[in-house]
Design a protein around this motif. Structure first.
Motif, PDB file in Angstrom:
ATOM      1  N   LEU A  14       0.955  -1.328   0.134  1.00 49.34           N
ATOM      2  CA  LEU A  14      -0.309  -0.277   0.103  1.00 49.34           C
ATOM      3  C   LEU A  14       0.740   1.499   0.207  1.00 49.34           C
ATOM      4  CD1 LEU A  14      -2.465  -0.942   2.907  1.00 49.34           C
ATOM      5  CD2 LEU A  14      -3.507  -0.347   0.505  1.00 49.34           C
ATOM      6  N   LYS A  15       0.204   2.091  -0.951  1.00 50.74           N
ATOM      7  CA  LYS A  15       0.844   3.254  -0.883  1.00 50.74           C
ATOM      8  C   LYS A  15       0.040   5.186  -0.479  1.00 50.74           C
ATOM      9  CE  LYS A  15       3.441   6.224  -3.864  1.00 50.74           C
ATOM     10  NZ  LYS A  15       3.989   5.835  -5.248  1.00 50.74           N
ATOM     11  N   ALA A  49      -5.122   9.354  -1.713  1.00 48.94           N
ATOM     12  CA  ALA A  49      -4.677   8.355  -2.753  1.00 48.94           C
ATOM     13  C   ALA A  49      -3.884   7.279  -2.110  1.00 48.94           C
ATOM     14  CB  ALA A  49      -4.156   9.611  -2.817  1.00 48.94           C
ATOM     15  N   ILE A  50      -5.355   6.496  -2.577  1.00 47.66           N
ATOM     16  CA  ILE A  50      -4.138   5.124  -2.529  1.00 47.66           C
ATOM     17  C   ILE A  50      -3.861   4.329  -3.425  1.00 47.66           C
ATOM     18  CG2 ILE A  50      -4.554   2.685  -1.116  1.00 47.66           C
ATOM     19  CD1 ILE A  50      -6.689   4.794   0.936  1.00 47.66           C
ATOM     20  N   LEU A  51      -2.625   3.832  -3.716  1.00 43.51           N
ATOM     21  CA  LEU A  51      -2.521   2.853  -4.602  1.00 43.51           C
ATOM     22  C   LEU A  51      -1.752   1.447  -3.659  1.00 43.51           C
ATOM     23  CD1 LEU A  51       0.189   5.345  -6.589  1.00 43.51           C
ATOM     24  CD2 LEU A  51      -1.979   4.965  -7.167  1.00 43.51           C
ATOM     25  N   THR A  82      -1.928  -2.654 -10.440  1.00 43.38           N
ATOM     26  CA  THR A  82      -2.030  -0.950  -9.110  1.00 43.38           C
ATOM     27  C   THR A  82      -3.033  -1.235  -9.014  1.00 43.38           C
ATOM     28  OG1 THR A  82       0.454  -1.079  -9.361  1.00 43.38           O
ATOM     29  CG2 THR A  82      -0.479   1.114  -7.992  1.00 43.38           C
ATOM     30  N   ASN A  83      -3.913  -0.830  -8.114  1.00 40.92           N
ATOM     31  CA  ASN A  83      -5.183  -0.455  -7.884  1.00 40.92           C
ATOM     32  C   ASN A  83      -4.985   0.962  -7.483  1.00 40.92           C
ATOM     33  OD1 ASN A  83      -7.279  -0.476  -7.967  1.00 40.92           O
ATOM     34  ND2 ASN A  83      -8.520  -1.930  -6.214  1.00 40.92           N
ATOM     35  N   SER A  84      -6.203   1.896  -8.061  1.00 40.86           N
ATOM     36  CA  SER A  84      -5.713   3.376  -6.956  1.00 40.86           C
ATOM     37  C   SER A  84      -7.167   3.760  -6.709  1.00 40.86           C
ATOM     38  CB  SER A  84      -5.231   4.153  -8.512  1.00 40.86           C
ATOM     39  OG  SER A  84      -5.782   5.704  -8.872  1.00 40.86           O
ATOM     40  N   ASN A  85      -7.155   3.932  -5.535  1.00 40.08           N
ATOM     41  CA  ASN A  85      -8.317   5.014  -5.621  1.00 40.08           C
ATOM     42  C   ASN A  85      -8.183   6.425  -4.860  1.00 40.08           C
ATOM     43  OD1 ASN A  85     -10.638   2.817  -5.339  1.00 40.08           O
ATOM     44  ND2 ASN A  85      -8.081   1.599  -4.267  1.00 40.08           N
TER      45      ASN A  85
END
Length: 182
Positions: free
Chosen positions: A89-90, A111-113, A126-129
């Protein structure tokens, strides 16, 4: 076994089958043909990235914001060959950390990657939210009702007013309610 190779005393074996590969090795006496102990090894060839299934995040009507003060985000991936080894997670531009889930408990924009990695070191996409946590109501609410001479009654069917409020996270939706003449 298919692909039997004889007279090998070390070297490189090349696999082309993605999945579980079995290597059986043994030695025989050249003169008598008597075999020694059989050793069997299984090796998994996995060149496929994990499938990104989803995360547990569920917000109303596909919105990117919530008024819930605590949001928990969890990675979910699947790999049928070697299995998932790590989740990463980032948040808000920080470095990726090995972490399965994160709790978002402070009001703000996140902002979560996230991605996963299988045991063969293949990485998922990579999932981006973008998640906005805003449990606070708008502040500084006021309205300016304009009626003749500041009176609480009028014979006009048009009453002019303005609403004002501030919210530095998700913005304001103004609502007007009347009692319908009662």
């Amino acid at each position: 076994l298919s692909n039997t190779i004889t007279n090998i005393n070390g070297g490189t074996i090349q696999f082309s089958f993605e999945g579980t590969n079995r290597i059986v090795s043994y030695g025989t006496n050249t003169n008598t043909g008597v075999g020694g102990t059989t050793i069997t090894n299984l090796y998994v060839l996995d060149k496929t990235a994990p499938a990104w299934l989803s995360n547990n995040l569920s917000l109303d009507d596909g919105k990117s914001f919530t008024n819930n003060g605590s949001v928990y985000y969890t990675n979910t991936s699947f790999d049928s060959l070697s299995g998932i080894a790590n989740y990463f997670l980032k948040t808000n531009g920080a470095a990726f950390v090995s972490q399965t889930n994160i709790g978002l408990t402070v009001e703000g924009t996140y902002a979560i990657l996230s991605y996963s990695e299988d045991r063969a070191l293949n990485k998922s996409s990579t999932n981006s939210n973008l998640i906005i946590v805003d449990p606070s109501p708008p502040a500084n609410f006021s309205n300016n009702l304009a009626m003749a001479d500041g009176k609480a009654y009028t014979n006009s069917t048009n009453i002019y007013f303005t609403n004002f409020a501030t919210d530095n996270i998700t913005g304001i939706n103004y609502r007007l309610m009347t009692n319908g003449g009662a």
